[in-house]
Design a protein around this motif. Sequence first.
Motif, PDB file in Angstrom:
ATOM      1  N   GLN A 215       0.829  -1.206   0.000  1.00  0.00           N
ATOM      2  CA  GLN A 215       0.000   0.000   0.000  1.00  0.00           C
ATOM      3  C   GLN A 215       0.864   1.257   0.000  1.00  0.00           C
ATOM      4  O   GLN A 215       0.536   2.253  -0.665  1.00  0.00           O
ATOM      5  N   ALA A 216       1.981   1.197   0.711  1.00  0.00           N
ATOM      6  CA  ALA A 216       2.908   2.334   0.728  1.00  0.00           C
ATOM      7  C   ALA A 216       3.471   2.581  -0.672  1.00  0.00           C
ATOM      8  O   ALA A 216       3.601   3.730  -1.107  1.00  0.00           O
ATOM      9  N   VAL A 217       3.804   1.516  -1.391  1.00  0.00           N
ATOM     10  CA  VAL A 217       4.295   1.647  -2.758  1.00  0.00           C
ATOM     11  C   VAL A 217       3.245   2.315  -3.639  1.00  0.00           C
ATOM     12  O   VAL A 217       3.547   3.238  -4.410  1.00  0.00           O
ATOM     13  N   PHE A 218       2.011   1.847  -3.512  1.00  0.00           N
ATOM     14  CA  PHE A 218       0.918   2.410  -4.314  1.00  0.00           C
ATOM     15  C   PHE A 218       0.749   3.905  -4.047  1.00  0.00           C
ATOM     16  O   PHE A 218       0.641   4.712  -4.984  1.00  0.00           O
ATOM     17  N   LEU A 219       0.747   4.287  -2.769  1.00  0.00           N
ATOM     18  CA  LEU A 219       0.561   5.692  -2.405  1.00  0.00           C
ATOM     19  C   LEU A 219       1.738   6.547  -2.877  1.00  0.00           C
ATOM     20  O   LEU A 219       1.552   7.684  -3.328  1.00  0.00           O
ATOM     21  N   ALA A 220       2.953   5.993  -2.753  1.00  0.00           N
ATOM     22  CA  ALA A 220       4.139   6.747  -3.177  1.00  0.00           C
ATOM     23  C   ALA A 220       4.144   6.968  -4.686  1.00  0.00           C
ATOM     24  O   ALA A 220       4.472   8.055  -5.169  1.00  0.00           O
ATOM     25  N   GLU A 221       3.767   5.925  -5.431  1.00  0.00           N
ATOM     26  CA  GLU A 221       3.737   6.052  -6.887  1.00  0.00           C
ATOM     27  C   GLU A 221       2.689   7.065  -7.342  1.00  0.00           C
ATOM     28  O   GLU A 221       2.883   7.772  -8.336  1.00  0.00           O
ATOM     29  N   LYS A 222       1.582   7.126  -6.602  1.00  0.00           N
ATOM     30  CA  LYS A 222       0.503   8.056  -6.951  1.00  0.00           C
ATOM     31  C   LYS A 222       0.715   9.445  -6.328  1.00  0.00           C
ATOM     32  O   LYS A 222      -0.103  10.343  -6.528  1.00  0.00           O
TER      33      LYS A 222
END
Length: 264
Positions: A215-222
């Motif tokens: 989820q952290a990866v998803f938020l960082a990418e977005k």
Amino acid sequence: DESQATYVQDLQDLASSMEKLIESAKSTLLYLHGFRVALYGEANVGKSSLLNRLLGIDRVLVSSQAGTTRDSIETTLKLNDIPFVLVDTAGEKEIENDIEQASLERTRREIQKADLVLWVLDSTKEFPTIPFPETDNLIFIWNKEDIAKSERIVPQTYESYASYSMSVLQDESILKLKEILYKQANQFSGEVDSASLTTLRQKEVLTQAWQHVEQAVFLAEKKQGDEYVTEEVRQALYYIDSLLGQTTADDILEKIFNSFCIGK
């Protein structure tokens, strides 16, 4: 910028490493705790007889009276290099008292824990109307084929699951079933990582941590906000802390995020 890209890549690498560790746990847990097989079906279809034949001994009391097994009976078997845990469950039937209710509830718990469910059926009867077990890995076992008048098939709804016709009285049938069991378990095995997890709890906790990192990866990418990314990583670290038995979250966050100007 470059620091942001590096930070996202670090999170992606971490998520990938955690996922590989979780996957490798399947092999470790298989060899440590055994491949768990639950025998499911109506009363008096031959589950206990099948278990005894697989073991080569009379481990379970067998009777012509339906519903002899009222509790789950667990025993072990080894096929080549793989250990198995075989569980004979209480047969599905109309509930008449509290004891039978408790037996069927225990059956359902065993089904959920099993790596493989063998749904034992009587080839001399029509397909039963009992509940479909809550599992993704299931094989239909048509017992008593030696006295069946015609070949039985499962309803179209269940055609995607494998079926095997056999008789517990025939040695060849038992040997073939052992080959099927070994093949199923062998799909879970592989090289055991030296750093692999050794308990189901460890696997479950690390899975929760991995989900927060993903989820952290998803938020960082977005680019949803540094504070949200930080919170997901913090949650992941708390789960890791519960495995390591120490408090590391704030120290690690300090090291990871200071250079990227991300708030704690």
